[in-house]
Design a protein around this motif. Sequence first.
Motif, PDB file in Angstrom:
ATOM      1  N   PRO A 110       0.802  -1.235   0.000  1.00 15.24           N
ATOM      2  CA  PRO A 110       0.000   0.000   0.000  1.00 15.24           C
ATOM      3  C   PRO A 110       0.827   1.273   0.000  1.00 15.24           C
ATOM      4  O   PRO A 110       0.283   2.357  -0.013  1.00 15.24           O
ATOM      5  CB  PRO A 110      -0.820  -0.125   1.295  1.00 15.24           C
ATOM      6  CG  PRO A 110      -0.017  -1.022   2.171  1.00 15.24           C
ATOM      7  CD  PRO A 110       0.651  -1.982   1.255  1.00 15.24           C
ATOM      8  N   PHE A 111       2.136   1.148   0.001  1.00 13.41           N
ATOM      9  CA  PHE A 111       3.022   2.313  -0.027  1.00 13.41           C
ATOM     10  C   PHE A 111       4.354   1.859  -0.600  1.00 13.41           C
ATOM     11  O   PHE A 111       4.681   0.667  -0.563  1.00 13.41           O
ATOM     12  CB  PHE A 111       3.227   2.878   1.384  1.00 13.41           C
ATOM     13  CG  PHE A 111       3.567   1.815   2.405  1.00 13.41           C
ATOM     14  CD1 PHE A 111       4.873   1.405   2.612  1.00 13.41           C
ATOM     15  CD2 PHE A 111       2.560   1.224   3.147  1.00 13.41           C
ATOM     16  CE1 PHE A 111       5.180   0.429   3.532  1.00 13.41           C
ATOM     17  CE2 PHE A 111       2.866   0.228   4.090  1.00 13.41           C
ATOM     18  CZ  PHE A 111       4.171  -0.158   4.271  1.00 13.41           C
ATOM     19  N   PRO A 112       5.156   2.756  -1.177  1.00 11.36           N
ATOM     20  CA  PRO A 112       6.469   2.364  -1.680  1.00 11.36           C
ATOM     21  C   PRO A 112       7.329   1.779  -0.560  1.00 11.36           C
ATOM     22  O   PRO A 112       7.440   2.376   0.506  1.00 11.36           O
ATOM     23  CB  PRO A 112       7.059   3.679  -2.204  1.00 11.36           C
ATOM     24  CG  PRO A 112       5.873   4.527  -2.500  1.00 11.36           C
ATOM     25  CD  PRO A 112       4.862   4.165  -1.452  1.00 11.36           C
ATOM     26  N   THR A 113       7.890   0.625  -0.795  1.00  9.54           N
ATOM     27  CA  THR A 113       8.702  -0.025   0.230  1.00  9.54           C
ATOM     28  C   THR A 113      10.101   0.587   0.202  1.00  9.54           C
ATOM     29  O   THR A 113      10.949   0.209  -0.591  1.00  9.54           O
ATOM     30  CB  THR A 113       8.776  -1.537  -0.031  1.00  9.54           C
ATOM     31  OG1 THR A 113       9.070  -1.742  -1.424  1.00  9.54           O
ATOM     32  CG2 THR A 113       7.440  -2.195   0.280  1.00  9.54           C
ATOM     33  N   ILE A 114      10.305   1.555   1.083  1.00 11.17           N
ATOM     34  CA  ILE A 114      11.511   2.374   1.068  1.00 11.17           C
ATOM     35  C   ILE A 114      12.783   1.534   1.160  1.00 11.17           C
ATOM     36  O   ILE A 114      13.775   1.791   0.487  1.00 11.17           O
ATOM     37  CB  ILE A 114      11.460   3.400   2.222  1.00 11.17           C
ATOM     38  CG1 ILE A 114      10.324   4.403   1.960  1.00 11.17           C
ATOM     39  CG2 ILE A 114      12.784   4.133   2.368  1.00 11.17           C
ATOM     40  CD1 ILE A 114      10.093   5.377   3.075  1.00 11.17           C
ATOM     41  N   ASN A 115      12.758   0.509   1.986  1.00 19.09           N
ATOM     42  CA  ASN A 115      13.942  -0.331   2.162  1.00 19.09           C
ATOM     43  C   ASN A 115      13.942  -1.542   1.240  1.00 19.09           C
ATOM     44  O   ASN A 115      14.804  -2.398   1.340  1.00 19.09           O
ATOM     45  CB  ASN A 115      14.042  -0.789   3.621  1.00 19.09           C
ATOM     46  CG  ASN A 115      14.226   0.375   4.578  1.00 19.09           C
ATOM     47  OD1 ASN A 115      14.949   1.318   4.271  1.00 19.09           O
ATOM     48  ND2 ASN A 115      13.566   0.315   5.724  1.00 19.09           N
ATOM     49  N   GLY A 116      12.967  -1.612   0.339  1.00 19.53           N
ATOM     50  CA  GLY A 116      12.902  -2.729  -0.585  1.00 19.53           C
ATOM     51  C   GLY A 116      12.378  -4.003   0.064  1.00 19.53           C
ATOM     52  O   GLY A 116      12.220  -4.090   1.279  1.00 19.53           O
ATOM     53  N   VAL A 117      12.082  -4.987  -0.751  1.00 19.33           N
ATOM     54  CA  VAL A 117      11.619  -6.282  -0.262  1.00 19.33           C
ATOM     55  C   VAL A 117      12.408  -7.376  -0.970  1.00 19.33           C
ATOM     56  O   VAL A 117      12.912  -7.185  -2.072  1.00 19.33           O
ATOM     57  CB  VAL A 117      10.105  -6.483  -0.517  1.00 19.33           C
ATOM     58  CG1 VAL A 117       9.282  -5.488   0.259  1.00 19.33           C
ATOM     59  CG2 VAL A 117       9.791  -6.396  -2.000  1.00 19.33           C
ATOM     60  N   MET A 292      -7.356   3.291  15.608  1.00 22.53           N
ATOM     61  CA  MET A 292      -7.341   2.021  16.343  1.00 22.53           C
ATOM     62  C   MET A 292      -5.962   1.358  16.275  1.00 22.53           C
ATOM     63  O   MET A 292      -5.831   0.165  16.034  1.00 22.53           O
ATOM     64  CB  MET A 292      -8.407   1.059  15.798  1.00 22.53           C
ATOM     65  CG  MET A 292      -9.821   1.598  15.864  1.00 22.53           C
ATOM     66  SD  MET A 292     -10.306   2.028  17.554  1.00 22.53           S
ATOM     67  CE  MET A 292     -11.961   2.656  17.287  1.00 22.53           C
ATOM     68  N   GLY A 293      -4.928   2.174  16.452  1.00 23.09           N
ATOM     69  CA  GLY A 293      -3.559   1.649  16.472  1.00 23.09           C
ATOM     70  C   GLY A 293      -2.783   1.863  15.192  1.00 23.09           C
ATOM     71  O   GLY A 293      -1.549   1.798  15.190  1.00 23.09           O
ATOM     72  N   GLU A 294      -3.459   2.103  14.087  1.00 19.22           N
ATOM     73  CA  GLU A 294      -2.770   2.220  12.800  1.00 19.22           C
ATOM     74  C   GLU A 294      -2.199   3.626  12.597  1.00 19.22           C
ATOM     75  O   GLU A 294      -2.830   4.622  12.931  1.00 19.22           O
ATOM     76  CB  GLU A 294      -3.716   1.873  11.656  1.00 19.22           C
ATOM     77  CG  GLU A 294      -3.028   1.839  10.299  1.00 19.22           C
ATOM     78  CD  GLU A 294      -3.745   0.956   9.300  1.00 19.22           C
ATOM     79  OE1 GLU A 294      -3.391   1.010   8.117  1.00 19.22           O
ATOM     80  OE2 GLU A 294      -4.663   0.215   9.695  1.00 19.22           O
ATOM     81  N   GLU A 295      -1.009   3.683  12.038  1.00 18.23           N
ATOM     82  CA  GLU A 295      -0.348   4.943  11.723  1.00 18.23           C
ATOM     83  C   GLU A 295       0.079   4.913  10.257  1.00 18.23           C
ATOM     84  O   GLU A 295       0.520   3.880   9.753  1.00 18.23           O
ATOM     85  CB  GLU A 295       0.894   5.136  12.598  1.00 18.23           C
ATOM     86  CG  GLU A 295       0.615   5.170  14.089  1.00 18.23           C
ATOM     87  CD  GLU A 295       0.279   6.558  14.599  1.00 18.23           C
ATOM     88  OE1 GLU A 295      -0.068   7.416  13.769  1.00 18.23           O
ATOM     89  OE2 GLU A 295       0.373   6.783  15.816  1.00 18.23           O
ATOM     90  N   PRO A 296      -0.049   6.030   9.523  1.00 17.15           N
ATOM     91  CA  PRO A 296       0.398   6.039   8.125  1.00 17.15           C
ATOM     92  C   PRO A 296       1.913   5.878   8.032  1.00 17.15           C
ATOM     93  O   PRO A 296       2.652   6.294   8.919  1.00 17.15           O
ATOM     94  CB  PRO A 296      -0.053   7.407   7.619  1.00 17.15           C
ATOM     95  CG  PRO A 296      -0.158   8.248   8.842  1.00 17.15           C
ATOM     96  CD  PRO A 296      -0.574   7.330   9.950  1.00 17.15           C
ATOM     97  N   CYS A 373      -3.749  -0.327   5.655  1.00 19.90           N
ATOM     98  CA  CYS A 373      -2.836  -1.235   4.965  1.00 19.90           C
ATOM     99  C   CYS A 373      -3.527  -2.557   4.646  1.00 19.90           C
ATOM    100  O   CYS A 373      -3.265  -3.181   3.628  1.00 19.90           O
ATOM    101  CB  CYS A 373      -1.596  -1.490   5.825  1.00 19.90           C
ATOM    102  SG  CYS A 373      -0.451  -0.090   5.865  1.00 19.90           S
ATOM    103  N   SER A 374      -4.433  -2.993   5.518  1.00 18.61           N
ATOM    104  CA  SER A 374      -5.059  -4.303   5.374  1.00 18.61           C
ATOM    105  C   SER A 374      -6.346  -4.279   4.561  1.00 18.61           C
ATOM    106  O   SER A 374      -6.875  -5.339   4.224  1.00 18.61           O
ATOM    107  CB  SER A 374      -5.359  -4.889   6.757  1.00 18.61           C
ATOM    108  OG  SER A 374      -6.220  -4.022   7.488  1.00 18.61           O
ATOM    109  N   SER A 375      -6.892  -3.095   4.240  1.00 22.93           N
ATOM    110  CA  SER A 375      -8.136  -3.030   3.480  1.00 22.93           C
ATOM    111  C   SER A 375      -8.286  -1.642   2.864  1.00 22.93           C
ATOM    112  O   SER A 375      -7.435  -0.770   3.038  1.00 22.93           O
ATOM    113  CB  SER A 375      -9.339  -3.334   4.376  1.00 22.93           C
ATOM    114  OG  SER A 375      -9.677  -2.204   5.178  1.00 22.93           O
ATOM    115  N   ASP A 427       2.391  -3.044  10.386  1.00 24.13           N
ATOM    116  CA  ASP A 427       3.670  -3.695  10.684  1.00 24.13           C
ATOM    117  C   ASP A 427       3.962  -4.883   9.788  1.00 24.13           C
ATOM    118  O   ASP A 427       5.118  -5.233   9.548  1.00 24.13           O
ATOM    119  CB  ASP A 427       3.706  -4.154  12.145  1.00 24.13           C
ATOM    120  CG  ASP A 427       3.783  -2.985  13.107  1.00 24.13           C
ATOM    121  OD1 ASP A 427       4.043  -1.858  12.653  1.00 24.13           O
ATOM    122  OD2 ASP A 427       3.559  -3.189  14.311  1.00 24.13           O
ATOM    123  N   SER A 428       2.914  -5.556   9.260  1.00 21.41           N
ATOM    124  CA  SER A 428       3.154  -6.759   8.450  1.00 21.41           C
ATOM    125  C   SER A 428       3.396  -6.425   6.992  1.00 21.41           C
ATOM    126  O   SER A 428       3.573  -7.323   6.171  1.00 21.41           O
ATOM    127  CB  SER A 428       1.949  -7.703   8.554  1.00 21.41           C
ATOM    128  OG  SER A 428       0.768  -7.075   8.081  1.00 21.41           O
TER     129      SER A 428
END
Length: 429
Positions: A110-117, A292-296, A373-375, A427-428
């Motif tokens: 859902p966002f650019p993976t700054i550190n890569g995957v 509910m715990g989620e942060e951008p 991130c999850s939906s 986080d996941s």
Amino acid sequence: MSYDGNCAASRTECPYADPTKKGTQVQCWLSGCHWCATGSPSCVQGTVCDSQRTGPEYDCRSSPTETLTPYECLHRGCSWCASNADFKCVRDLPDTPQTCLGNETLNCFPFPTINGVSEQQCNDQYRCSYCNDSTAENQCMRKECPPDWELRYDGQSCCQSPDDAVSTSDSARSMAARIIGGTDAAVGQWPWQVLYLYYNSAGQAATCGGAIIAPKIVMTAAHCKLTLTNAAFSGLEAGYIYAGSTVFLSGAQIKVAEAIPFPYYSNTLHDIMVLKLFSEVPSHATPLSLPMGEEPVPGMNCFLAGWGDTDPTTGFAIPLLLQEAQLYIPTAAECTSGFQTYDPAFQICANASLTPQSACFGDSGGALVCQRCSSCEWYAAGITSFVLGPEPACFTNEPSYYSRVQPYMDFLQENGAPAGDQAYSCDSF
């Protein structure tokens, strides 16, 4: 229910589970094959079944002990390969992923993976391909959204459709040059948005934005409240909100019973306030979910809506229709570079994804919203607080600043916001 190149000209007919029902669409799916309505044969096995796939990256099961039917395998976005030796449900990852060759691709995150995957992390994502030679910021991509998923509002990745929440508009668009630099919001896209009309310290009418978080509760910025003493303020009305319309000063007018700023509000810090209403908002003005715990996450695209100034160089230009703008979440270092006293524990900043776009005077109190991130569900990540610099500050390339909503969950719930029964996190991802 067909994917990528499975319906290409060169294909292998499905080995039907029940040959007597050959040729029916339902039986094709029950056999774990792909239905190609305009082709011959019309029911084909996945291209991945043309050779043995034994590597764990091709195993579409969640664990080696999981048992799937051919149809369950297909619905997961994979192919049922009856002749495969080690496992039958095989992930469609061709040797040269078609996704990596196309011009129109979608991020798998859902966002650019700054550190890569890693390749393994990418392959663990549903319907994704790892594009090792890609020069794009995100090397983990998919060609299309899987079944029961939809395009995120920024048009760059997919998300799972929420069951009972506002998600991406049916008129999902590609983002063109689009509140400064904003565009008219579609009716119903931001149903929680309200206009807050109140009276400033000079007794003059002023406006802010706000977000409905319960039928009789609105969240806005604390600086939208009078700066007079409580004794003086008690002699004036707390104002009105207008809900359920994208037209300025339109919709249901509801009187504010009480305005409750956060007790420790001070200038730019803790700039959040609850408005308690005398009556409920219309049913179509649905509440916005809280974090509910989620942060951008830095790199994520979020959105802002409001009736704020659209051209501060010519005075105060109020739009008739609600405006929206796409903003991205910078790193904490970028936020601090423009505002030395930036406090990442209580504040968040955002910058234009498509310049020039910015919050401006009159947008204060409106919610900076992100999709989970999850939906595809929207939630309030921030409350519009301020922009930097002298007028016309909204035209600068500096970030705009928001009160981070998550740290104030207790305050909001103590004043009427729903408690919620689920925790969320990125986080996941």
